[in-house]
Scaffold this motif. Structure first.
Motif, PDB file in Angstrom:
ATOM      1  N   ILE A  90      -9.210  -2.414 -43.288  1.00 43.99           N
ATOM      2  CA  ILE A  90     -10.284  -2.802 -42.386  1.00 43.99           C
ATOM      3  C   ILE A  90     -11.140  -3.818 -43.132  1.00 43.99           C
ATOM      4  CG2 ILE A  90     -12.352  -2.030 -41.158  1.00 43.99           C
ATOM      5  CD1 ILE A  90     -10.944   0.710 -40.875  1.00 43.99           C
ATOM      6  N   LEU A  91     -11.356  -4.951 -42.519  1.00 44.70           N
ATOM      7  CA  LEU A  91     -12.153  -6.001 -43.136  1.00 44.70           C
ATOM      8  C   LEU A  91     -13.635  -5.710 -42.902  1.00 44.70           C
ATOM      9  CD1 LEU A  91     -12.348  -8.751 -44.577  1.00 44.70           C
ATOM     10  CD2 LEU A  91     -12.191  -9.819 -42.320  1.00 44.70           C
ATOM     11  N   LEU A  92     -14.382  -5.607 -43.964  1.00 41.94           N
ATOM     12  CA  LEU A  92     -15.820  -5.399 -43.890  1.00 41.94           C
ATOM     13  C   LEU A  92     -16.500  -6.687 -44.346  1.00 41.94           C
ATOM     14  CD1 LEU A  92     -18.406  -3.615 -43.691  1.00 41.94           C
ATOM     15  CD2 LEU A  92     -17.983  -2.991 -46.085  1.00 41.94           C
ATOM     16  N   LEU A  93     -17.321  -7.273 -43.502  1.00 43.09           N
ATOM     17  CA  LEU A  93     -18.087  -8.462 -43.864  1.00 43.09           C
ATOM     18  C   LEU A  93     -19.505  -8.034 -44.200  1.00 43.09           C
ATOM     19  CD1 LEU A  93     -16.988 -10.980 -41.064  1.00 43.09           C
ATOM     20  CD2 LEU A  93     -16.229 -10.903 -43.433  1.00 43.09           C
ATOM     21  N   VAL A  94     -19.906  -8.303 -45.422  1.00 42.01           N
ATOM     22  CA  VAL A  94     -21.260  -7.978 -45.855  1.00 42.01           C
ATOM     23  C   VAL A  94     -21.997  -9.295 -46.045  1.00 42.01           C
ATOM     24  CG1 VAL A  94     -22.684  -6.913 -47.648  1.00 42.01           C
ATOM     25  CG2 VAL A  94     -20.501  -5.870 -46.989  1.00 42.01           C
ATOM     26  N   LYS A  95     -23.089  -9.471 -45.321  1.00 39.90           N
ATOM     27  CA  LYS A  95     -23.885 -10.674 -45.457  1.00 39.90           C
ATOM     28  C   LYS A  95     -25.036 -10.366 -46.394  1.00 39.90           C
ATOM     29  CE  LYS A  95     -23.074 -10.126 -41.401  1.00 39.90           C
ATOM     30  NZ  LYS A  95     -22.163  -9.251 -40.684  1.00 39.90           N
ATOM     31  N   PHE A 114      -9.182   1.789 -54.415  1.00 42.86           N
ATOM     32  CA  PHE A 114      -8.183   0.895 -55.013  1.00 42.86           C
ATOM     33  C   PHE A 114      -8.541   0.589 -56.459  1.00 42.86           C
ATOM     34  CE2 PHE A 114      -6.538  -1.440 -50.946  1.00 42.86           C
ATOM     35  CZ  PHE A 114      -6.045  -0.233 -50.464  1.00 42.86           C
ATOM     36  N   GLU A 115      -7.509   0.441 -57.282  1.00 37.97           N
ATOM     37  CA  GLU A 115      -7.719   0.056 -58.677  1.00 37.97           C
ATOM     38  C   GLU A 115      -8.334  -1.341 -58.763  1.00 37.97           C
ATOM     39  OE1 GLU A 115      -4.895  -0.794 -62.559  1.00 37.97           O
ATOM     40  OE2 GLU A 115      -4.199   0.622 -61.057  1.00 37.97           O
ATOM     41  N   ILE A 116      -7.874  -2.231 -57.888  1.00 36.38           N
ATOM     42  CA  ILE A 116      -8.403  -3.593 -57.833  1.00 36.38           C
ATOM     43  C   ILE A 116      -8.771  -3.891 -56.379  1.00 36.38           C
ATOM     44  CG2 ILE A 116      -7.966  -6.033 -58.289  1.00 36.38           C
ATOM     45  CD1 ILE A 116      -5.819  -5.190 -60.271  1.00 36.38           C
ATOM     46  N   PRO A 117     -10.000  -3.567 -55.969  1.00 29.37           N
ATOM     47  CA  PRO A 117     -10.383  -3.840 -54.578  1.00 29.37           C
ATOM     48  C   PRO A 117     -10.563  -5.340 -54.348  1.00 29.37           C
ATOM     49  CG  PRO A 117     -12.244  -2.961 -55.786  1.00 29.37           C
ATOM     50  CD  PRO A 117     -11.065  -2.905 -56.713  1.00 29.37           C
ATOM     51  N   GLU A 118     -10.292  -5.755 -53.116  1.00 26.53           N
ATOM     52  CA  GLU A 118     -10.474  -7.157 -52.741  1.00 26.53           C
ATOM     53  C   GLU A 118     -11.941  -7.403 -52.453  1.00 26.53           C
ATOM     54  OE1 GLU A 118      -9.266 -10.217 -49.134  1.00 26.53           O
ATOM     55  OE2 GLU A 118      -8.320  -8.273 -49.241  1.00 26.53           O
TER      56      GLU A 118
END
Length: 142
Positions: A90-95, A114-118
């Motif tokens: 799920i893409l979360l956009l944080v402004k 995740f070990e390496i989150p995006e």
């Protein structure tokens, strides 16, 4: 005029002799302008290798319009530790303010499974002035 043709044997005496170094200077300036992008890139890569920092513009984000969820899943497969993975994300956009990205990134890494989150930051060049003003008023400064 005979002394001039002896100094510049390749040019007729009527043309005169160019000042020493003028052609060399022009060549150096031309080569410098042509080589600037390559030299800049090499300098940035060397700096990145020495400091471990990221070179801005190395990666890009592609926004892809898919007809349905199955096509999106097919495109979104990736390799992790040598295995082909497929997961629902799920893409979360944080402004937020650009100055807060470091804090936000630290927080997300501390709670993300995740070990390496995006976590990718993109600067906002333009937008609805009222909305951008609201972000500025809502997010405290440093």
């Amino acid at each position: 005029m005979e002394w001039l043709s002896q100094r510049c044997p390749l040019l007729p005496a009527a043309q005169g002799c160019p000042r020493p170094g003028r052609g060399t200077l022009l060549l150096v300036v031309t080569l410098s302008l042509l080589m600037y992008p390559v030299l800049r890139s090499l300098a940035l890569q060397l700096h990145s290798a020495v400091t471990g920092s990221y070179i801005s513009g190395t990666h890009s984000i592609a926004f892809i319009n898919c007809l349905n969820e199955q096509i999106a899943r097919d495109i979104a497969r990736y390799f992790w530790k040598g295995e082909l993975e497929e997961s629902t994300e799920i893409l979360l956009l944080v402004k937020t303010r650009t100055s807060k990205i470091g804090e936000l990134s630290d927080y997300v890494r501390s709670i993300h499974p995740f070990e390496i989150p995006e976590i990718i930051s993109l600067p906002v060049d333009q937008g609805n002035p009222l909305y951008l003003k609201w972000i500025g008023e809502s997010v405290p400064q440093d």
